[in-house]
Design a protein around this motif. Structure first.
Motif, PDB file in Angstrom:
ATOM      1  N   MET A   1     -28.754  -6.590  16.339  1.00 49.91           N
ATOM      2  CA  MET A   1     -28.027  -6.224  15.115  1.00 49.91           C
ATOM      3  C   MET A   1     -27.717  -7.474  14.302  1.00 49.91           C
ATOM      4  O   MET A   1     -27.423  -8.534  14.862  1.00 49.91           O
ATOM      5  N   GLU A   2     -27.787  -7.312  12.973  1.00 53.32           N
ATOM      6  CA  GLU A   2     -27.461  -8.398  12.080  1.00 53.32           C
ATOM      7  C   GLU A   2     -26.021  -8.277  11.608  1.00 53.32           C
ATOM      8  O   GLU A   2     -25.320  -7.291  11.893  1.00 53.32           O
ATOM      9  N   ILE A   3     -25.584  -9.286  10.854  1.00 45.84           N
ATOM     10  CA  ILE A   3     -24.197  -9.302  10.367  1.00 45.84           C
ATOM     11  C   ILE A   3     -23.928  -8.087   9.497  1.00 45.84           C
ATOM     12  O   ILE A   3     -22.841  -7.498   9.523  1.00 45.84           O
ATOM     13  N   VAL A   4     -24.921  -7.687   8.711  1.00 49.18           N
ATOM     14  CA  VAL A   4     -24.756  -6.518   7.833  1.00 49.18           C
ATOM     15  C   VAL A   4     -24.471  -5.271   8.651  1.00 49.18           C
ATOM     16  O   VAL A   4     -23.635  -4.436   8.283  1.00 49.18           O
ATOM     17  N   ASP A   5     -25.152  -5.168   9.803  1.00 50.76           N
ATOM     18  CA  ASP A   5     -24.918  -4.009  10.668  1.00 50.76           C
ATOM     19  C   ASP A   5     -23.502  -4.023  11.225  1.00 50.76           C
ATOM     20  O   ASP A   5     -22.840  -2.977  11.305  1.00 50.76           O
ATOM     21  N   TYR A   6     -23.037  -5.193  11.614  1.00 52.48           N
ATOM     22  CA  TYR A   6     -21.665  -5.296  12.121  1.00 52.48           C
ATOM     23  C   TYR A   6     -20.649  -4.925  11.042  1.00 52.48           C
ATOM     24  O   TYR A   6     -19.648  -4.241  11.316  1.00 52.48           O
ATOM     25  N   LEU A   7     -20.900  -5.383   9.832  1.00 55.30           N
ATOM     26  CA  LEU A   7     -19.989  -5.049   8.733  1.00 55.30           C
ATOM     27  C   LEU A   7     -20.010  -3.561   8.455  1.00 55.30           C
ATOM     28  O   LEU A   7     -18.977  -2.950   8.130  1.00 55.30           O
ATOM     29  N   ARG A   8     -21.172  -2.939   8.550  1.00 54.31           N
ATOM     30  CA  ARG A   8     -21.277  -1.504   8.317  1.00 54.31           C
ATOM     31  C   ARG A   8     -20.488  -0.739   9.376  1.00 54.31           C
ATOM     32  O   ARG A   8     -19.775   0.221   9.069  1.00 54.31           O
ATOM     33  N   VAL A   9     -20.606  -1.196  10.640  1.00 49.71           N
ATOM     34  CA  VAL A   9     -19.846  -0.547  11.712  1.00 49.71           C
ATOM     35  C   VAL A   9     -18.355  -0.741  11.503  1.00 49.71           C
ATOM     36  O   VAL A   9     -17.555   0.183  11.697  1.00 49.71           O
ATOM     37  N   ALA A  10     -17.949  -1.964  11.105  1.00 52.71           N
ATOM     38  CA  ALA A  10     -16.528  -2.224  10.883  1.00 52.71           C
ATOM     39  C   ALA A  10     -15.974  -1.366   9.762  1.00 52.71           C
ATOM     40  O   ALA A  10     -14.836  -0.871   9.827  1.00 52.71           O
ATOM     41  N   ARG A  11     -16.770  -1.147   8.691  1.00 57.18           N
ATOM     42  CA  ARG A  11     -16.298  -0.305   7.580  1.00 57.18           C
ATOM     43  C   ARG A  11     -16.185   1.153   8.017  1.00 57.18           C
ATOM     44  O   ARG A  11     -15.235   1.849   7.646  1.00 57.18           O
ATOM     45  N   ARG A  12     -17.133   1.577   8.853  1.00 56.23           N
ATOM     46  CA  ARG A  12     -17.096   2.972   9.298  1.00 56.23           C
ATOM     47  C   ARG A  12     -15.943   3.201  10.287  1.00 56.23           C
ATOM     48  O   ARG A  12     -15.348   4.274  10.309  1.00 56.23           O
ATOM     49  N   ARG A  13     -15.621   2.189  11.095  1.00 56.13           N
ATOM     50  CA  ARG A  13     -14.536   2.327  12.086  1.00 56.13           C
ATOM     51  C   ARG A  13     -13.293   1.549  11.646  1.00 56.13           C
ATOM     52  O   ARG A  13     -12.523   1.075  12.482  1.00 56.13           O
ATOM     53  N   PHE A  14     -13.092   1.449  10.366  1.00 55.85           N
ATOM     54  CA  PHE A  14     -12.001   0.621   9.829  1.00 55.85           C
ATOM     55  C   PHE A  14     -10.652   1.058  10.366  1.00 55.85           C
ATOM     56  O   PHE A  14      -9.825   0.228  10.757  1.00 55.85           O
ATOM     57  N   TRP A  15     -10.394   2.364  10.396  1.00 55.80           N
ATOM     58  CA  TRP A  15      -9.069   2.830  10.797  1.00 55.80           C
ATOM     59  C   TRP A  15      -8.809   2.587  12.283  1.00 55.80           C
ATOM     60  O   TRP A  15      -7.665   2.416  12.693  1.00 55.80           O
ATOM     61  N   VAL A  16      -9.861   2.521  13.076  1.00 51.90           N
ATOM     62  CA  VAL A  16      -9.657   2.200  14.495  1.00 51.90           C
ATOM     63  C   VAL A  16      -9.299   0.723  14.657  1.00 51.90           C
ATOM     64  O   VAL A  16      -8.381   0.362  15.389  1.00 51.90           O
ATOM     65  N   LEU A  17     -10.043  -0.133  13.922  1.00 56.17           N
ATOM     66  CA  LEU A  17      -9.790  -1.576  14.028  1.00 56.17           C
ATOM     67  C   LEU A  17      -8.411  -1.956  13.516  1.00 56.17           C
ATOM     68  O   LEU A  17      -7.816  -2.926  13.983  1.00 56.17           O
ATOM     69  N   VAL A  18      -7.913  -1.222  12.552  1.00 58.57           N
ATOM     70  CA  VAL A  18      -6.597  -1.532  11.994  1.00 58.57           C
ATOM     71  C   VAL A  18      -5.497  -0.756  12.691  1.00 58.57           C
ATOM     72  O   VAL A  18      -4.406  -1.274  12.964  1.00 58.57           O
ATOM     73  N   GLY A  19      -5.771   0.491  12.997  1.00 56.24           N
ATOM     74  CA  GLY A  19      -4.724   1.361  13.520  1.00 56.24           C
ATOM     75  C   GLY A  19      -4.219   0.967  14.885  1.00 56.24           C
ATOM     76  O   GLY A  19      -3.005   0.955  15.139  1.00 56.24           O
ATOM     77  N   VAL A  20      -5.140   0.611  15.803  1.00 54.95           N
ATOM     78  CA  VAL A  20      -4.721   0.280  17.169  1.00 54.95           C
ATOM     79  C   VAL A  20      -3.803  -0.947  17.193  1.00 54.95           C
ATOM     80  O   VAL A  20      -2.723  -0.913  17.798  1.00 54.95           O
ATOM     81  N   PRO A  21      -4.169  -2.089  16.540  1.00 51.24           N
ATOM     82  CA  PRO A  21      -3.244  -3.233  16.529  1.00 51.24           C
ATOM     83  C   PRO A  21      -1.916  -2.918  15.858  1.00 51.24           C
ATOM     84  O   PRO A  21      -0.858  -3.384  16.321  1.00 51.24           O
ATOM     85  N   VAL A  22      -1.966  -2.135  14.770  1.00 53.51           N
ATOM     86  CA  VAL A  22      -0.719  -1.811  14.072  1.00 53.51           C
ATOM     87  C   VAL A  22       0.187  -0.972  14.954  1.00 53.51           C
ATOM     88  O   VAL A  22       1.404  -1.210  15.040  1.00 53.51           O
TER      89      VAL A  22
END
Length: 348
Positions: A1-22
């Motif tokens: 996977m390239e950086i673009v793919d990682y960014l796409r995954v992060a945008r799609r799972r944004f609420w998980v990446l933000v919600g759990v730490p919050v």
């Protein structure tokens, strides 16, 4: 996977990446803010007279300060001291162990004892009692041991003295060693006098001296064989007396150390103060938030893995449905080439 793919995954799972730490940080903050107010105090134990100096002291040498701090820390949390402090202050033993913390001030022999509790009125009494009982545990016990050694040595001296008295009574002689030496000296003197009298022709005086010499020789013959036993008893008493003197010196040193460990002189206790919730919140929420970020990343990776596995299974199923059914013995036509397909289209 390239950086673009990682960014796409992060945008799609944004609420998980933000919600759990919050959520994790918020929960930690709620625990800290809703917990009862903590109060803390500090007791400083500064007793330089207890470390180094005379070789008779407990803590000497290069590691004396570290040994003293380690011994004090172990004593402060020992079952005996904890029970004594608990009985004196009314604080549970478990709360004492959880709230007490003993640290060394730099590389010195000074000790910092910190205690934290939700009950403000117990902080100062607990610190004072802990320092006092810990010092007593370390040094007062040495006085007891030294006193027992003195008592034992004194008993040995008494027993040796009684043995000598019993021997003298049984042999009807007192101070046999001195009597033997005095008799020996007197015998040598009389023999010289006898020789002098014989030289001048004083036969009567020489005869009288000879009679006394015979009596003195009998005395020597009587005491001589018994003298080694008596001297052994004397050596035993001398050894016991030496041990008694040494034990008394040790007791004096132990008493001096115990006096130097007087908690009223070497301990200073600060007043109880509330623990800042801000510092507690920062020290708690930041690590929890970091752990939340890590959990969120792992959760996203797991979701992506499951999603990819499901997608691969679905594509495999579609490929299987699109393929023609093969019956036993049936001839499957070969796929038409691109030229054949173009010719068919032109004919139409």
């Amino acid at each position: 996977m390239e950086i673009v793919d990682y960014l796409r995954v992060a945008r799609r799972r944004f609420w998980v990446l933000v919600g759990v730490p919050v959520v994790a940080t918020g929960a930690a903050a709620a625990v800290v803010l809703l917990a009862p107010q903590q109060y803390t105090g500090t007791a400083y134990v500064a007793a330089p007279a207890l470390v180094g100096g005379a070789a008779a002291q407990q803590y000497t040498g290069i590691q004396a300060a570290n040994q003293f701090v380690a011994a004090f820390g172990a004593a402060a949390t020992s079952p005996k001291v904890v029970e004594q402090v608990s009985a004196e202050t009314g604080v549970a033993a478990g709360a004492l162990r959880d709230g007490l913390k003993v640290t060394q001030v730099g590389a010195s022999s000074q000790i910092e004892v910190r205690y934290s509790s939700t009950e403000r009125d117990t902080v100062t009494p607990v610190l004072s009692a802990t320092a006092r009982h810990a010092l007593t545990f370390l040094f007062a016990s040495q006085v007891g041991i030294a006193s027992q050694e003195v008592k034992t040595a004194s008993g040995d001296v008494t027993a040796a003295t009684e043995a000598i008295s019993a021997w003298e009574k049984a042999n009807k002689v007192s101070q046999a060693d001195k009597l033997y030496q005095a008799t020996l000296n007197e015998l040598a003197s009389l023999r010289q006098q006898q020789l002098a009298m014989q030289a001048v022709g004083n036969t009567r005086g020489a005869a009288a001296a000879g009679a006394v010499i015979v009596e003195l020789q009998k005395r020597l013959d009587t005491i001589g064989p018994k003298l080694p036993e008596y001297q052994a008893l004397l050596a035993q008493r001398d050894s016991a007396t030496s041990a008694l003197a040494k034990a008394r010196e040790g007791m004096q040193a132990a008493r001096a150390q115990n006096q130097a460990a007087d908690s009223t002189q070497v301990t200073s206790v600060s007043a109880a103060a509330p623990v800042s919730r801000v510092s507690t919140l920062v020290s708690t929420a930041v690590p929890v938030g970091g752990a939340g970020v890590l959990i969120a990343v792992l959760l996203v990776a797991l979701l992506e893995l499951v999603s990819r596995n499901r997608g691969g299974t679905a594509r495999s199923a579609q490929t299987a449905d699109a393929a023609p059914d093969a019956t036993p013995g049936a001839v499957v036509p070969a796929p038409r080439t691109q030229a054949q397909q173009n010719a068919t289209t032109a004919g139409r």
